[in-house]
Design a protein around this motif. Structure first.
Motif: not given
Length: 710
Positions: A565-584
């Motif tokens: 399956a897919k795990f975690g907040p996949v729908a929120d992942m940016p399509s292009l390279p970026d800083h994704w502020a999902v870290i703790e």
């Protein structure tokens, strides 16, 4: 005074007369280097000195110190040598010696009882990378598939990294690591090679010496590797994507992007360039902690150095945004066109290049894809019966464990420990030492080490297949994984031809069916190079996607990666390279980011029993910036409590200016008994799965630190 006469028996005389033999072998541990070894076999039948094989062009005679002293581990007086049965409460460490037949009968009955009461999927064979040999590591799957037990979904190491790399490149492949010697700029990104794969440094230093190559190191603390760098780039944990984007921004801005290469080999480069216009060095500096000048200088060097080699490690994949960060870093040599040049391009792993047919080893012809897969990293939630972790199946009532130590290495340790302490859970562990996990078992079996059985090895860090033959007899009653699996299969009524084959027969079958040389030929050669052509290794014949292009824009929800399956907040992942502020991120209540980095003298939880390794590492410590320590009234040697909602660990503070303010590091994994309150470092790490295909965010934890009274 008692004077003892020397032993003059015929047997002792014969032993003394035997010469030391030097035999070929392979390091079995979870490291990309998979070093070719030369092992001294002593007259008494035990192993002695271990060194790297000079004839193997990647190992080049160099191995890490912990493996060089392997005799200390193999000949350790505390090795398990007889089967044991628990006689006291769970976790008490109270065991009594039993026979192999009784041990195997009790294990079989424990597994059968769970199957009768709750179905076959209530049994979970659990393993990992204590050995990387294909026969001894993966043979447990043959039993899983033949019996219809719950399948094992491996997530704890590679998933964030591999999914991010595959998202761009389409396959797990890359440039030959020996090409580093032909490079003019080598970037070691999120890998402490001095501690974890020393051979990388051999080839990098050759380039520095012979070509004047520059060495850049990107990491979250000043590791021994960074101390050797010409260009040290110290960043905050989980911000690699921001730095990568700023580097590519400069490449496009200053005319260093190879537009002809992008037109031929990449997809969505125009969208990437437009997206990166706002990802400036100023933007990245505010996120990752570097100065604008450092980012500009490094990006300019990448853009003006065609032979730029990126050795991309696993460290940053231990973050909740790790897959996105990996994809962003892997995009840099594409924008720069580095792949076109010898000594240029990138390597994360060559694991996708071998093409093994493992039907006989793993019993793949018995695999039922409808059988559930349970997430390795979520063993705590699984054992605690959390519904989402059980994937719609029954509770786990029996565990059979090989090659791993989840009570020490799995995240969210409080749940893991509570799960193992369940009275209704049967646990059997096949191990070399009395680990934290073995302490929790009902039955403990003694296991062989790599010089005591035959096995077949591939490498992630170089293009060779290797045979590790049996060199010595195991001590006491130790048995190999294959022997134990075959014996259990007979008692459990599991049928497959692989159970009746010897390890050497399984190796030969796998080699021949995979189009490789037979085992006799491999044994004679010691190792066989299976490198790709330059064009394939550098993707000049196209990347691994159907369109043969590197993908800058990614549909993460539909990524072609083998996962249930897919795990975690996949729908929120940016399509292009970026800083994704999902870290703790740190908060006022938990103002520090904790990284649980590898220790130089351990390998995960292996070597934590070896006296020299233990002495060199010392008591579990917390590296903390002197200014942060001063604000807490903490001095070197003080005890500190490191806490978050998952639990608390007590460590000894060590002031260290090689971290950024607000970042703390504990180089681990040490057993629970090494810690003041009996709780290891993974008490503080989370088991929530990393998007998109699972994993554990070991370097992504917010904590508070408090000085303790003596």
């Amino acid at each position: 005074m008692n004077v003892h006469a020397p032993n003059t028996s015929p047997q002792a005389a014969a032993t003394a007369a035997r010469p030391v033999q030097t035999r070929a072998s392979v390091c079995p541990h979870d490291c990309p280097s998979t070093c070719s070894l030369e092992v001294d076999v002593m007259p008494d039948g035990r192993i002695g000195r271990v060194r790297g094989a000079k004839a193997q062009s990647y190992t080049a005679g160099v191995i890490c110190a912990k493996v060089a002293r392997y005799a200390e581990r193999a000949n350790h007086p505390e090795r398990l040598t007889h089967p044991l049965m628990r006689t006291g409460p769970k976790g008490s460490g109270q065991f009594t010696r039993i026979s192999w037949d009784e041990a195997l009968d009790r294990i079989a009955e424990g597994l059968l009882e769970a199957e009768r009461a709750h179905g076959a999927q209530s049994v979970w064979p659990y393993y990992y990378a204590g050995t990387m040999g294909l026969v001894m590591r993966d043979g447990i799957n043959r039993l899983t598939h033949a019996k219809g037990y719950s399948r094992f979904f491996a997530t704890i190491c590679v998933n964030p990294a591999w999914s991010g790399y595959m998202a761009g490149a389409g396959r797990i492949s890359g440039a030959d690591p020996r090409e580093m010697a032909a490079s003019d700029l080598i970037t070691l990104w999120s890998t402490n090679a001095v501690a974890t794969q020393v051979n990388v440094m051999t080839h990098a230093m050759r380039a520095r010496k012979e070509r004047g190559a520059k060495l850049a190191v990107v990491d979250v603390y000043r590791t021994p590797t960074m101390e050797q760098a010409d260009i040290p780039l110290l960043i905050r944990p989980g911000t690699d994507g921001a730095l990568a984007c700023a580097v590519m921004h400069v490449l496009f801005r200053d005319g260093h992007a190879d537009r002809a290469y992008l037109d031929r080999y990449a997809r969505d480069s125009e969208a990437l360039e437009a997206h990166l216009k706002t990802r400036t060095p100023e933007w990245a500096a505010a996120i990752c902690g570097l100065s604008v000048e450092e980012i500009e200088a490094y990006a300019r060097l990448v853009g003006t150095t065609p032979r730029a080699f990126f050795r991309i490690g696993y460290g940053f994949s231990r973050s909740r945004n790790g897959a996105l960060n990996m994809h962003a870093v892997a995009s840099i040599p594409v924008v720069a066109g580095s792949w076109q040049h010898e000594g240029g391009g990138a390597l994360h792993s060559l694991s996708g290049t071998y093409g093994w047919r493992k039907k006989m080893i793993e019993g793949l012809d018995k695999l039922d894809p409808r059988t559930r897969q349970l997430d390795q990293s979520r063993i705590g939630p699984v054992l605690m019966g959390e519904e989402d972790a059980l994937a719609g199946g029954p509770p786990v009532k029996a565990l059979f464990i090989q090659n791993t130590n989840p009570v020490a290495i799995a995240p969210d340790q409080e749940k893991v420990r509570a799960g193992f302490l369940r009275e209704d859970l049967f646990v059997a562990v096949h191990e070399q030492f009395m680990t934290d996990t073995a302490q929790m078992a009902d039955i403990v079996l003694p296991a062989t080490m790599f010089t005591e059985h035959d096995d077949l090895y591939q490498a992630g860090g170089h293009p060779h297949i290797q045979l590790g033959p049996k060199l010595v007899e195991p001590p006491g009653e130790c048995r190999s994984n294959h022997e134990v699996i075959a014996a259990l299969a007979q008692r459990l009524g599991a049928e497959h031809p692989g159970f009746a084959m010897s390890p050497r027969d399984l190796i030969d079958w796998t080699l021949r069916e995979s189009g490789r040389a037979p085992v006799d030929q491999l044994e004679k050669a010691r190792f066989i190079e299976v490198a790709q052509s330059f064009e394939d290794a550098h993707f000049l014949n196209g990347f691994g996607h159907r369109d043969k292009r590197f993908h800058f824009a990614v549909d993460w929800a539909n990524l072609g990666f083998p996962a249930p399956a897919k795990f975690g907040p996949v729908a929120d992942m940016p399509s292009l390279p970026d800083h994704w502020a999902v870290i703790e991120e740190a908060t006022a209540e938990h103002p520090f980011r904790l990284v649980t980095a590898p220790a130089r003298n351990f390998l995960n939880s292996s070597f934590t029993e070896t006296p020299t390794s233990v002495a060199r590492e010392g008591e579990p410590a917390l590296l903390i910036h002197p200014e942060d320590a001063a604000a807490l009234g903490v001095a070197t040697g003080d005890l500190v409590a490191v806490e978050n909602p998952r639990g608390r660990v007590v460590l000894k503070a060590r002031l260290f200016d090689g971290v950024l303010r607000g970042v703390v590091v504990s180089e681990q994994i040490q057993p629970a008994r090494a810690h003041r309150e009996g709780r290891g470092i993974n008490t503080l790490t989370g088991a929530d799965p990393v998007a998109p295909v699972g994993g554990a965010a070991f370097h992504d934890n917010r904590v508070r630190v408090e000085k303790l009274a003596d």
